[in-house]
Design a protein around this motif. Sequence first.
Motif, PDB file in Angstrom:
ATOM      1  N   THR A  30     -39.373 -52.211  32.756  1.00 45.14           N
ATOM      2  CA  THR A  30     -39.945 -51.212  33.664  1.00 45.14           C
ATOM      3  C   THR A  30     -41.441 -51.422  33.822  1.00 45.14           C
ATOM      4  N   VAL A  31     -42.141 -51.604  32.693  1.00 47.31           N
ATOM      5  CA  VAL A  31     -43.590 -51.799  32.750  1.00 47.31           C
ATOM      6  C   VAL A  31     -43.938 -53.059  33.525  1.00 47.31           C
ATOM      7  N   ALA A  32     -43.172 -54.131  33.324  1.00 50.61           N
ATOM      8  CA  ALA A  32     -43.436 -55.383  34.043  1.00 50.61           C
ATOM      9  C   ALA A  32     -43.299 -55.183  35.551  1.00 50.61           C
ATOM     10  N   GLY A  33     -42.308 -54.392  35.965  1.00 52.10           N
ATOM     11  CA  GLY A  33     -42.145 -54.110  37.386  1.00 52.10           C
ATOM     12  C   GLY A  33     -43.300 -53.302  37.929  1.00 52.10           C
ATOM     13  N   TRP A  34     -43.748 -52.335  37.142  1.00 55.81           N
ATOM     14  CA  TRP A  34     -44.875 -51.507  37.583  1.00 55.81           C
ATOM     15  C   TRP A  34     -46.170 -52.313  37.636  1.00 55.81           C
ATOM     16  N   SER A  93     -46.294 -53.863  40.989  1.00 57.53           N
ATOM     17  CA  SER A  93     -46.598 -52.862  42.019  1.00 57.53           C
ATOM     18  C   SER A  93     -48.084 -52.535  42.043  1.00 57.53           C
ATOM     19  N   LEU A  94     -48.664 -52.356  40.858  1.00 55.55           N
ATOM     20  CA  LEU A  94     -50.083 -52.006  40.780  1.00 55.55           C
ATOM     21  C   LEU A  94     -50.973 -53.172  41.172  1.00 55.55           C
ATOM     22  N   ARG A  95     -50.560 -54.386  40.830  1.00 50.81           N
ATOM     23  CA  ARG A  95     -51.334 -55.564  41.252  1.00 50.81           C
ATOM     24  C   ARG A  95     -51.469 -55.578  42.772  1.00 50.81           C
ATOM     25  N   ASP A  96     -50.382 -55.290  43.456  1.00 54.10           N
ATOM     26  CA  ASP A  96     -50.408 -55.274  44.917  1.00 54.10           C
ATOM     27  C   ASP A  96     -51.311 -54.162  45.428  1.00 54.10           C
ATOM     28  N   ALA A 154     -46.681 -45.594  35.869  1.00 52.52           N
ATOM     29  CA  ALA A 154     -45.858 -45.155  37.002  1.00 52.52           C
ATOM     30  C   ALA A 154     -45.850 -46.317  37.995  1.00 52.52           C
ATOM     31  N   PRO A 155     -44.943 -46.288  38.971  1.00 50.00           N
ATOM     32  CA  PRO A 155     -44.897 -47.401  39.927  1.00 50.00           C
ATOM     33  C   PRO A 155     -46.006 -47.364  40.971  1.00 50.00           C
ATOM     34  N   SER A 156     -46.863 -46.348  40.924  1.00 44.31           N
ATOM     35  CA  SER A 156     -47.959 -46.251  41.892  1.00 44.31           C
ATOM     36  C   SER A 156     -49.175 -45.632  41.233  1.00 44.31           C
ATOM     37  N   LEU A 157     -50.339 -45.967  41.762  1.00 42.62           N
ATOM     38  CA  LEU A 157     -51.560 -45.262  41.417  1.00 42.62           C
ATOM     39  C   LEU A 157     -51.652 -43.995  42.267  1.00 42.62           C
ATOM     40  N   HIS A 158     -52.500 -43.052  41.845  1.00 40.91           N
ATOM     41  CA  HIS A 158     -52.710 -41.839  42.617  1.00 40.91           C
ATOM     42  C   HIS A 158     -54.192 -41.715  42.963  1.00 40.91           C
ATOM     43  N   ILE A 159     -54.574 -40.622  43.624  1.00 35.11           N
ATOM     44  CA  ILE A 159     -55.944 -40.552  44.129  1.00 35.11           C
ATOM     45  C   ILE A 159     -56.969 -40.392  43.011  1.00 35.11           C
TER      46      ILE A 159
END
Length: 421
Positions: free
Chosen positions: A93-97, A100-103, A42-47
């Motif tokens: 898509t995965v490359a974009g995510w 996002s996760l690296r950040d 996904a484009p973000s991690l969650h809690i």
Amino acid sequence: MNALLDDLAWRGLISTTTDEAALAAHLDEGMVTSYVGFDPTAPSLHIGHLMQLILARRLQEAGHRPLLLVGGATGLIGDPKMTGERVMNTKETVAGWVESLRDQVSRYVSFEGANAAQIVNNLDWTAEMSALDFLRDVGKHFSVNRMLARDVVARRLDEGISYTEFSYVLLQSLDYAALHERCGCTLQTGAQDQWGNITAGIDYIRRTTGDVVHGLVTPLLTKADGTKFGKTESGAVWLDPERTSPYAFHQFWLNAEDAKVVDYLKIFSSRSRDEIGELEALTREAPFKRAAQHALADDVTDLVHGVRAREAAEAAAAALFGRGELRALDEGTLAMVMAELGAVELGPVDGRLPLVTEALAASGVVPSRSAARRAVAEGGAYLNNRRITDVDARLDEDDLLVGRYVLVRRGKRTVGGLIVP
């Protein structure tokens, strides 16, 4: 026990380790390089991921070196789920995510000092590996019998599991071996459901090098009734403020159950044992004060979104229920609150703004116009925290917060929003 492991155990961050005594001795020897992986599904991690980031942070604060792996390769495959086959996302898509996760993960560790953290991508060592090399150098060391016995695989056999997902454990084992060789990594951490993958990697390293490495997993976070922690009616609680606003994030933690709030404080807050002990006593003696919940919500929101975002979230919550000034909120905060309220559009008709009763009904705080009229007549209807007493009152331009938003309320707690285009 090693002092670090003792603290992690007290905080509820240890479910299982490969060999606690051996790991304690290893940590006592000096700086240990550990790694934890995050697949970009996904484009973000969650809690749920936050627990792993905090563990990496605690390891670094104790003098150890964390590697944060963002799985550009494993994210293309997907760790098997109990519920069925994953949908494969495109490489783009995965490359974009991945980016996002690296950040996101970079915000929880330090990249300075002798134990500076490092972000790694497993695509770096898998992209150029041929299928033949993978089968000869990795696959040869894995028993199909043992792979079939893995819980997730065994559960999926009846409905079917693809060779792609079946092979995921080999890729994660390769990650541990690659980081052991390249970075001297000797500890992998993760959530409890990663235990099988972690021990497979440990065994692979032992078979190919003879080296002893370690694993540690955190327990599954649950609510008091045993159900999964971290879900709301609208879904997961994300770390990205565009997906879960700081207001909603802060509110989620404020709603923690009394029976579990101290457990969450130990895990997610950096407060000392004494401070948490005091909050535990307050929860037991004066639960109505919700002191532990406020401390938890503030600490976690500060960590994930920053102090200013948390203060804005608190100001918004106070203003929503008449304890603060709505007009003091900036446009961004108001937009965030309206989004969380599910604000609906209600525009002018024939050049006239709607009646307050129309606004109350359209927002959903009352079921109908007639119910709205009763609420006004009974003194329980509010517009921007101002009590409305005239059933024929109509919105005017001065009622539009930052020119477009309106807050309506029925009683003390039922709040809704409108957007006037």
